[in-house]
Enzyme design. Structure first.
Site, PDB file in Angstrom:
ATOM      1  N   SER A  56       0.830  -1.198   0.000  1.00 38.49           N
ATOM      2  CA  SER A  56       0.000   0.000   0.000  1.00 38.49           C
ATOM      3  C   SER A  56       0.873   1.261   0.000  1.00 38.49           C
ATOM      4  O   SER A  56       1.690   1.440  -0.902  1.00 38.49           O
ATOM      5  CB  SER A  56      -0.960  -0.041   1.195  1.00 38.49           C
ATOM      6  N   MET A  57       0.758   2.123   0.997  1.00 38.60           N
ATOM      7  CA  MET A  57       1.667   3.272   1.059  1.00 38.60           C
ATOM      8  C   MET A  57       3.108   2.819   1.249  1.00 38.60           C
ATOM      9  O   MET A  57       4.042   3.524   0.855  1.00 38.60           O
ATOM     10  CB  MET A  57       1.263   4.229   2.177  1.00 38.60           C
ATOM     11  N   ASP A  94      -9.251  -4.193  -5.686  1.00 34.69           N
ATOM     12  CA  ASP A  94      -8.711  -3.245  -4.706  1.00 34.69           C
ATOM     13  C   ASP A  94      -9.522  -1.950  -4.738  1.00 34.69           C
ATOM     14  O   ASP A  94      -9.532  -1.238  -5.743  1.00 34.69           O
ATOM     15  CB  ASP A  94      -7.245  -2.963  -5.047  1.00 34.69           C
ATOM     16  N   HIS A 129      -7.539  -5.285  -1.337  1.00 33.38           N
ATOM     17  CA  HIS A 129      -6.321  -4.490  -1.143  1.00 33.38           C
ATOM     18  C   HIS A 129      -5.230  -5.272  -0.403  1.00 33.38           C
ATOM     19  O   HIS A 129      -4.045  -5.012  -0.588  1.00 33.38           O
ATOM     20  CB  HIS A 129      -6.672  -3.216  -0.371  1.00 33.38           C
TER      21      HIS A 129
END
Length: 290
Positions: free
Chosen positions: A160-161, A206, A237
């Site tokens: 993710s980030m 996602d 996700h």
């Protein structure tokens, strides 16, 4: 006497001997090669050929917390990989990669960030700080990984980030040998400057970092590196996180990618570059991979 059968047995023995010699020659000509010849089964298994131990970093420098996984019997030095989680998440979300990769011959550090709310650029900075601390521990005689790390061979992964942070790390540190972000997110999707071999794991359904506005345009922006895009059919996700049902497929790809590009081990080329042709994969793209 059955001479044809004996002849076939002799041919098989000769072929087996030649294959063994070829494997030995590969290991001898590539100083970074570690472990036996890979197979689909060995890469899909939950653990590789090496025994793994771990320890908690007592004084994290530049990041929140860290756990180091390392092989005890790989022989020689190995590359190091830093893995960072996503927004609001902790290292438990990506910890499965630690023992998985270490068992194939890497020193791996999974980290917590200073704040779970840190943005991708901060996650990148902390990821690189973790790699620097691994290098420092490699030079500390009291450290369990003393003398085990080849500090010239490092890679990054993240979710993710943390995946966005890994891409930033790859863009800012071209000396990295490989990157493998999963369900990556960053405010920018332009990573055209990246030259580090990059494998992107995407999740078809996602809703946090939609594929068509995140992972895919990031992949499309890159043209100067070996690159690959693998989308998990129906995945959310967290399709590549700890506890996911796709670990055999994702683990096989992730390990093979790191072995091929961090270790320059061409024994893994087929596994790193080929289309898995699996019903679990909804989209697959690759370029400049060999």
């Amino acid at each position: 006497m059955n001479f044809p059968r004996a002849s076939r047995l002799m041919q098989a023995a000769v072929l087996g001997g030649l294959m063994a010699v070829s494997a030995a020659a590969t290991a001898q000509t590539n100083p970074y090669a570690r472990g036996p010849n890979p197979t689909a089964a060995s890469l899909e298994a939950s653990a590789g050929p090496f025994t793994v131990r771990s320890f908690t970093v007592s004084r994290p420098s530049g990041y929140g917390a860290g756990t180091v996984y390392y092989p005890t019997n790989a022989g020689g030095t190995v590359g190091a990989i830093a893995i960072v989680p996503g927004y609001t998440a902790r290292q438990s979300s990506i910890k499965w990669w630690g023992p998985r990769l270490a068992s194939h011959g890497f020193v791996v550090i999974t980290i917590d960030t200073n704040s779970t709310l840190d943005q991708p650029s901060s996650r990148s900075s902390q990821q690189m700080a973790a790699l620097r601390q691994v290098a420092s521990l490699n030079g500390t005689s009291s450290s369990p990984i003393y003398g085990k790390v080849d500090t010239a061979r490092m890679g990054v992964m993240g979710w993710s980030m943390g995946g966005g942070g890994s891409l930033i790390s790859a863009a800012n540190n071209p000396s990295l040998k490989a990157a493998a972000p999963q369900a990556p997110w960053d405010s920018s999707t332009n990573f055209s400057s990246v030259t580090v071999p990059t494998l992107i794991f995407a999740c078809e359904n996602d809703s946090i970092a939609p594929v068509n506005s995140s992972a895919l345009p990031i992949y499309d922006s890159m043209s100067r590196n070996a690159k690959q895009f693998l989308e998990i059919n129906g995945g959310s996700h967290s399709c590549a996180n700890s506890g996911n049902s796709n670990q055999a497929l994702i683990g096989k790809k992730g390990v093979a990618w790191m072995k091929r590009f961090m270790d320059n081990d061409t024994r893994y080329s087929t596994f790193a570059c080929e289309n898995p042709n699996s019903t679990r994969v909804s989209d697959f793209r690759t370029a400049n991979c060999s």
